[in-house]
Scaffold this motif. Structure first.
Motif, PDB file in Angstrom:
ATOM      1  N   ALA A   1       0.823  -1.217   0.000  1.00 29.69           N
ATOM      2  CA  ALA A   1       0.000   0.000   0.000  1.00 29.69           C
ATOM      3  C   ALA A   1       0.850   1.257   0.000  1.00 29.69           C
ATOM      4  O   ALA A   1       0.842   2.031  -0.956  1.00 29.69           O
ATOM      5  N   VAL A   2       1.617   1.466   1.073  1.00 32.32           N
ATOM      6  CA  VAL A   2       2.367   2.713   1.234  1.00 32.32           C
ATOM      7  C   VAL A   2       3.403   2.884   0.124  1.00 32.32           C
ATOM      8  O   VAL A   2       3.538   3.973  -0.449  1.00 32.32           O
ATOM      9  N   ILE A   3       4.135   1.813  -0.173  1.00 34.03           N
ATOM     10  CA  ILE A   3       5.162   1.905  -1.217  1.00 34.03           C
ATOM     11  C   ILE A   3       4.605   1.510  -2.573  1.00 34.03           C
ATOM     12  O   ILE A   3       4.721   2.259  -3.551  1.00 34.03           O
ATOM     13  N   GLY A   4       3.999   0.334  -2.667  1.00 34.18           N
ATOM     14  CA  GLY A   4       3.575  -0.208  -3.954  1.00 34.18           C
ATOM     15  C   GLY A   4       2.465   0.571  -4.630  1.00 34.18           C
ATOM     16  O   GLY A   4       2.684   1.250  -5.643  1.00 34.18           O
TER      17      GLY A   4
ATOM     18  N   ALA B   1       0.747  -9.168  -5.940  1.00 32.80           N
ATOM     19  CA  ALA B   1      -0.635  -9.379  -6.363  1.00 32.80           C
ATOM     20  C   ALA B   1      -1.528  -8.248  -5.881  1.00 32.80           C
ATOM     21  O   ALA B   1      -2.395  -7.760  -6.628  1.00 32.80           O
ATOM     22  N   ASN B   2      -1.332  -7.812  -4.657  1.00 40.99           N
ATOM     23  CA  ASN B   2      -2.160  -6.732  -4.114  1.00 40.99           C
ATOM     24  C   ASN B   2      -1.857  -5.394  -4.783  1.00 40.99           C
ATOM     25  O   ASN B   2      -2.762  -4.579  -4.991  1.00 40.99           O
ATOM     26  N   VAL B   3      -0.587  -5.160  -5.123  1.00 41.44           N
ATOM     27  CA  VAL B   3      -0.220  -3.945  -5.856  1.00 41.44           C
ATOM     28  C   VAL B   3      -0.881  -3.943  -7.224  1.00 41.44           C
ATOM     29  O   VAL B   3      -1.442  -2.932  -7.667  1.00 41.44           O
TER      30      VAL B   3
ATOM     31  N   VAL C   1      -1.922  12.255   1.357  1.00 38.07           N
ATOM     32  CA  VAL C   1      -2.225  11.776   2.707  1.00 38.07           C
ATOM     33  C   VAL C   1      -3.573  11.071   2.745  1.00 38.07           C
ATOM     34  O   VAL C   1      -3.721  10.010   3.369  1.00 38.07           O
ATOM     35  N   SER C   2      -4.576  11.630   2.069  1.00 38.41           N
ATOM     36  CA  SER C   2      -5.902  11.001   2.039  1.00 38.41           C
ATOM     37  C   SER C   2      -5.844   9.629   1.367  1.00 38.41           C
ATOM     38  O   SER C   2      -6.450   8.657   1.838  1.00 38.41           O
ATOM     39  N   ASN C   3      -5.112   9.548   0.271  1.00 32.24           N
ATOM     40  CA  ASN C   3      -4.973   8.269  -0.425  1.00 32.24           C
ATOM     41  C   ASN C   3      -4.262   7.247   0.450  1.00 32.24           C
ATOM     42  O   ASN C   3      -4.674   6.078   0.525  1.00 32.24           O
ATOM     43  N   LEU C   4      -3.204   7.672   1.133  1.00 28.91           N
ATOM     44  CA  LEU C   4      -2.478   6.764   2.020  1.00 28.91           C
ATOM     45  C   LEU C   4      -3.384   6.234   3.132  1.00 28.91           C
ATOM     46  O   LEU C   4      -3.318   5.047   3.486  1.00 28.91           O
TER      47      LEU C   4
ATOM     48  N   LEU D   1      -5.931   1.480   5.382  1.00 29.52           N
ATOM     49  CA  LEU D   1      -7.023   0.821   6.096  1.00 29.52           C
ATOM     50  C   LEU D   1      -7.560  -0.362   5.294  1.00 29.52           C
ATOM     51  O   LEU D   1      -7.905  -1.404   5.857  1.00 29.52           O
ATOM     52  N   GLN D   2      -7.618  -0.201   3.983  1.00 31.38           N
ATOM     53  CA  GLN D   2      -8.111  -1.296   3.145  1.00 31.38           C
ATOM     54  C   GLN D   2      -7.148  -2.483   3.161  1.00 31.38           C
ATOM     55  O   GLN D   2      -7.562  -3.637   3.274  1.00 31.38           O
TER      56      GLN D   2
END
Length: 289
Positions: A81-84, A161-163, A213-216, A221-222
């Motif tokens: 999430a944060v990086i990918g 896979a999640n990325v 920030v909103s996207n992160l 959370l997802q």
């Protein structure tokens, strides 16, 4: 009832069905989960449930496998999430900026197509691709680099896979944010001799900071609660090498029938998600000062 209060009561009445739905489908299960975390409720057919206080949390504190699952969850969230997703979504949005409509349509369509694939279907696709007899090994076998990727690098497999599946959301967020950046600022910076990297760092990123920030916050959370993709691909294996906290919660609750212990872990995960949210909200508020 006076004339002034009648419309007010009517407006309140319109919200009653929505409030009832929130109570039944959100507040109700949440309160039950909080209660269950302090009991020994189990899926064994026994109707007797005992209040055991913080015993589940004490057990969790001394459970090495729980701490391992928490670490793997952190790795999964940061990696996918944060990086990918965040970085790749921003990169795609930047590369598509200023391109012709055909190029934007094709690339965006391909990325969004992966996002529309159901989580379980995406898991099976990547399982087939990375399996010992899968497509990737069929290609790498020609140069002798084939291996059982789901066994040797399970966390990397589920992160990729999640990325692949989730990048579209970040891309759409950043495309909308970049459209609000005035092109005159880039033109002025270019006339002052700023390179493309300097314009990105000093002009673009500060202007879309709130969107970042909103996207992160949303993708963190997802991803924190991701279950289906990992379960389909590895089921937390081999051993516990990809057993994130949601996977471990499922195993303890529905395979070993310790539902109270599983809901206690769910509460811990909920608190961690709340902490992440508070950090991100704080960053947004700082940006508004």
């Amino acid at each position: 009832m006076t004339t002034a209060t009648a419309p007010r009561a009517a407006r309140f009445g319109a919200f009653v069905p929505a409030l009832l739905l929130l109570v039944v489908f959100f507040a109700g299960p949440l309160l039950w989960a909080v209660y269950s975390a302090f009991t020994d409720v189990a899926l064994t057919g026994s109707a007797e449930v005992n209040f055991i206080g913080v015993d589940n949390f004490t057990t969790m504190w001394h459970d090495a496998q729980f701490w391992n699952s928490l670490w793997l969850t952190l790795v999964f969230v940061v990696g996918s999430a944060v990086i990918g997703q965040n970085t790749l979504g921003l990169l795609i949005a930047l590369l598509l900026r200023g391109r012709n409509a055909g190029t934007r349509g094709v690339v965006s369509g391909l990325v969004i197509a992966a996002w529309t694939v159901p989580e379980v279907v995406a898991g099976f696709c990547w399982y087939s691709y990375l399996h010992r007899d899968g497509t990737l090994n069929g290609i790498l076998g020609w140069v002798g680099l084939d291996q059982n990727w789901l066994y040797t690098t399970p966390m990397l497999a589920v992160i990729l896979a999640n990325v692949w599946r989730g990048t579209a959301f970040s891309m759409l967020v950043y495309q909308a944010a970049l459209n609000d950046v005035p092109p005159e600022l880039h033109e002025a910076a270019a006339m002052d001799g700023a390179s493309a990297w300097q314009r990105l760092r000093s002009v673009t990123l500060p202007l879309i900071r709130r969107s970042i920030v909103s996207n992160l916050m949303l993708i963190t959370l997802q991803t924190l609660a991701a279950f289906g993709l990992i379960y389909v691909m590895t089921k937390g294996g081999p051993g516990t090498k990809s057993s994130t906290t949601p996977i471990y919660m499922y195993q303890e609750s529905f395979q070993f029938y310790k539902l109270g212990y599983g809901t206690a872990m769910a509460l811990v995960l909920l608190v961690i998600g709340a902490i992440f949210s508070l950090i991100y909200v704080r960053l947004i508020k700082v940006d508004n000062l």
